[in-house]
Design an enzyme around this catalytic site. Structure first.
Site, PDB file in Angstrom:
ATOM      1  N   ASP A  16      56.423  22.758 -11.963  1.00  0.00           N
ATOM      2  CA  ASP A  16      56.875  23.273 -10.674  1.00  0.00           C
ATOM      3  C   ASP A  16      57.159  22.155  -9.673  1.00  0.00           C
ATOM      4  OD1 ASP A  16      56.851  25.867 -11.536  1.00  0.00           O
ATOM      5  OD2 ASP A  16      54.937  26.385 -10.625  1.00  0.00           O
ATOM      6  N   ARG A  97      42.267  20.865  -0.422  1.00  0.00           N
ATOM      7  CA  ARG A  97      43.543  21.190   0.239  1.00  0.00           C
ATOM      8  C   ARG A  97      43.684  20.609   1.641  1.00  0.00           C
ATOM      9  NH1 ARG A  97      44.572  21.207  -4.652  1.00  0.00           N
ATOM     10  NH2 ARG A  97      44.665  23.176  -5.774  1.00  0.00           N
ATOM     11  N   ASP A 126      46.406  28.560  -2.012  1.00  0.00           N
ATOM     12  CA  ASP A 126      46.718  27.189  -1.615  1.00  0.00           C
ATOM     13  C   ASP A 126      47.892  27.096  -0.646  1.00  0.00           C
ATOM     14  OD1 ASP A 126      44.617  26.059  -2.971  1.00  0.00           O
ATOM     15  OD2 ASP A 126      45.744  25.731  -4.805  1.00  0.00           O
ATOM     16  N   SER A 177      45.843  28.624 -16.232  1.00  0.00           N
ATOM     17  CA  SER A 177      46.198  27.772 -15.097  1.00  0.00           C
ATOM     18  C   SER A 177      44.924  27.043 -14.679  1.00  0.00           C
ATOM     19  CB  SER A 177      46.732  28.625 -13.943  1.00  0.00           C
ATOM     20  OG  SER A 177      46.925  27.824 -12.804  1.00  0.00           O
TER      21      SER A 177
END
Length: 400
Positions: A16, A97, A126, A177
């Site tokens: 991605d 994050r 996120d 994932s």
């Protein structure tokens, strides 16, 4: 029409974020893409990732070592707050994050970019953490999220990337994932989306199955200073080394796995598997040391603050006025949270078996049931009369 001229893209090296590079340039008219890979202890070799970004069209590929800052300014704050989202998840992924958001903003300001970008989709947490963190640090920066808007399936994304020289995965990708950093791993998707499916052993990397753990217990003494872990078994360690070593010890004994249904920020429930051995042990040990050093009212009040604090981290509000105000309260409570906690690791359990502190407010002479007892038993009768008086009056009026 281009949305920005120069963009700093949070880059992981995956499909991605790699496809984001040509997509930003060819679909959104961005002239220059600078990638930023944050080394937060995920274990990846970042040299090849750096080179891949340049092959995919980035004009510059940054790699920033943020491990020490990650532990000192983010993980240790969360430990002081005993931060557990929904009383279980120690926020190992969420804590990364706000630091990545800070790195993006700093790089954008340094390189004169007018936007930052990330590869988050529209369903996860996120995107919220990045977008809100960035706007809190620099409200004038645009935030671009191509993967949230491009509407391509996984296969279409790979095909799009191949048109612009983005290498497709050479092996069949895992159905799971996975996100990893120094504090732990999160695993989701694939067969785990069925809440009744037991996680296969193959998904775990940091923790052993209980059947494979040592047959002898291991004891570890953890020293804290003002709520921050500073030593294992009497050996002073920097934060990164301490967490690395404790991950290894706890994981070896099968400690640190979580399997939970979690309420995401965007309103959906998600089944998540976490491995966070050191972080879970440190929160448990820290809370135990507080029980020895904090007064009852502070300890009880702090529990409410901790729940709010955990939600703020999870919901992307690390850089918010409320979080900043709660930080001041938490730091004040930590002034005397200094001492040692002894933990016994055995067969999937980390059991606290001892604690001591120079600031302990545990008084053995008051607590004992032996001859040394200093507690005034006669005083209890008068206390109980006053304490129970409202209940007694209520009972007299309502029961007869």
């Amino acid at each position: 029409m281009g949305r920005a001229n120069k963009v700093v893209l949070a880059y992981s090296g995956g499909v991605d974020t790699s496809v984001c590079i040509p997509y930003l340039m060819h679909e959104w008219g961005v002239k220059e893409v600078i990638t930023l890979a944050a080394d937060l202890g995920q274990g990846d070799e970042l040299g090849p990732i750096q080179a891949k970004a340049l092959r995919c069209g980035a004009v510059e590929s940054l790699v920033i070592d943020g491990k020490a800052e990650f532990v000192q300014d983010y993980a240790f704050r969360a430990i002081q707050a005993n931060a557990l989202y929904e009383n279980r998840y120690p926020l190992s992924t969420a804590l990364a994050r706000p630091l990545i958001a800070k790195m993006l903003v700093e790089a954008a300001e340094k390189y004169g970019a007018d936007a930052v970008a990330h590869g988050c989709t529209g369903k996860g947490n996120d995107q919220v953490r990045f977008d809100v963190g960035i706007m809190a640090l620099n409200p004038h920066l645009k935030v671009l999220a191509p993967a949230r808007e491009w509407g391509m399936s996984r296969e279409q994304t790979i095909a799009y990337g191949e048109r612009f020289g983005v290498e497709s995965p050479v092996k069949k990708s895992s159905p799971f994932s996975i996100d990893r950093n120094l504090l732990g791993r999160s695993i989701e998707a694939g067969p785990l989306e069925d809440p009744m499916t037991e996680p296969p052993e193959e998904i775990y990397l940091l923790t052993k199955a209980v059947a494979d753990t040592p047959d002898e217990p291991e004891y570890v003494a953890i020293d804290f200073e003002k709520g921050i872990p500073v030593a294992l078994n009497g050996q002073g360690l920097d934060g990164v080394t301490l967490i690395t070593q404790l991950n290894e010890i706890a994981g070896k004994h099968g400690v640190g796995r979580l399997d939970m249904i979690e309420n995401r920020v965007v309103g959906i429930k998600s089944r998540e598997i976490y491995e966070a051995p050191a972080l879970l042990v440190l929160v448990d040990a820290h809370r135990d040391l507080e029980s020895l050093t904090l007064t009852a009212d502070v300890s009880h009040y702090k529990r409410n603050v901790e729940e709010t604090y955990s939600h703020l981290i999870y919901q992307g509000l690390w850089y918010s006025p409320l979080k900043e105000a709660l930080d001041a309260f938490i730091l004040k409570t930590q002034e005397r949270v200094t001492g040692q906690v002894r933990v016994k690791f055995f067969k999937g359990n980390a059991t606290i078996v001892g604690r001591q502190s120079p600031y302990s407010i545990y008084d053995a002479d008051l607590a004992t049931y032996g001859m040394e007892d200093q507690f005034d038993h006669k005083a209890a009768e008068g206390f109980i009369y006053i304490w129970g008086l409202p209940t007694k009056v209520w009972a007299q009026k309502t029961r007869g």
